[in-house]
Design an enzyme around this catalytic site. Sequence first.
Site, short mmCIF file in Angstrom:
data_model
loop_
_atom_site.label_atom_id
_atom_site.label_comp_id
_atom_site.label_asym_id
_atom_site.label_seq_id
_atom_site.Cartn_x
_atom_site.Cartn_y
_atom_site.Cartn_z
N THR A 1 -7.47 8.55 -0.24
CA THR A 1 -7.05 7.32 0.43
C THR A 1 -6.06 7.72 1.50
OG1 THR A 1 -7.33 5.93 -1.54
CG2 THR A 1 -5.81 5.15 0.13
N GLU B 1 0.81 -1.21 0.00
CA GLU B 1 0.00 0.00 0.00
C GLU B 1 0.85 1.27 0.00
OE1 GLU B 1 -3.54 0.32 0.22
OE2 GLU B 1 -3.62 -1.80 -0.29
N ASP C 1 -8.22 6.33 -8.10
CA ASP C 1 -8.91 5.05 -8.30
C ASP C 1 -10.43 5.18 -8.16
OD1 ASP C 1 -9.14 5.48 -5.59
OD2 ASP C 1 -8.40 3.50 -4.99
#
Length: 263
Positions: free
Chosen positions: A71, A48, A66
């Site tokens: 995020t 990640e 995305d």
Amino acid sequence: MTGVAAGALAAIPLLDAQSAGAATAAKAKGLDDPAKKEIAMKLVSSAENSSLDWKAQYQYIEDIGDGRGYTAGIIGFCSGTSDMLDLVELYADRKPGNVLAKYLPALRAVDGTDSHAGLDPNYPKDWRKAAQDAAFQQAQNDERDRVYFNPAVSQGKTDGLGVLGQFVYYDAIVMHGDGTDPTSFRSIRKRALAKAKPPAQGGGETAYLNAFLDARVWAMKQEEAHSDTSRVDTAQRVFLGKGNLNLDTPLDWKVYGDSYHLG
């Protein structure tokens, strides 16, 4: 325990029963063992965040394009998929008036979209400020466990999987969530079950995990942002190929072409 099972157990010689108990105890050690959990956090962080230092990721935040908005944090909480909203709500419950609380109306409004409306320009800066607060760090830990880690480990144990299998589940649920769409964790598991049985159903652990990883790769390739499958191909399959079902160190793997080692 039924009477038949109890009677069958009583017929087992004591030595065999002790050996079986020891084997069961050894196998019972799961990904929730503190040392194994630490390994899991580092493995996910390598994929990640391209780093083994997972605790440095409390302050991480960006839009990776995305379709999930921002995020952020140690597990990739997203402003577009409810888990970031749940996290900030928990933090506000525990520490009213914190630096992120004022963004709750905006987070509720953008949930389910990739919009930054009401969040820009200062939300990333305020997230990083909140990440210095031990209460926010603990909230991230708790939400990670509630939403991702604990369900993955529980399902893995139910399926008779060892530490590696439980990690395979965890990494999948981190990326895909546990919704009802075709690429969710439960859908991936369903595809795997159509090909192989897990140990709890009398199947072989390695064969089942290969089936699950095949299904996982299919799911990843359905989405451009996740189409690089190296976290499976050059990490999880490497451990599985070596028969390291207990996820014992040393571990060597690659993600996105970068090499990692845990001694």
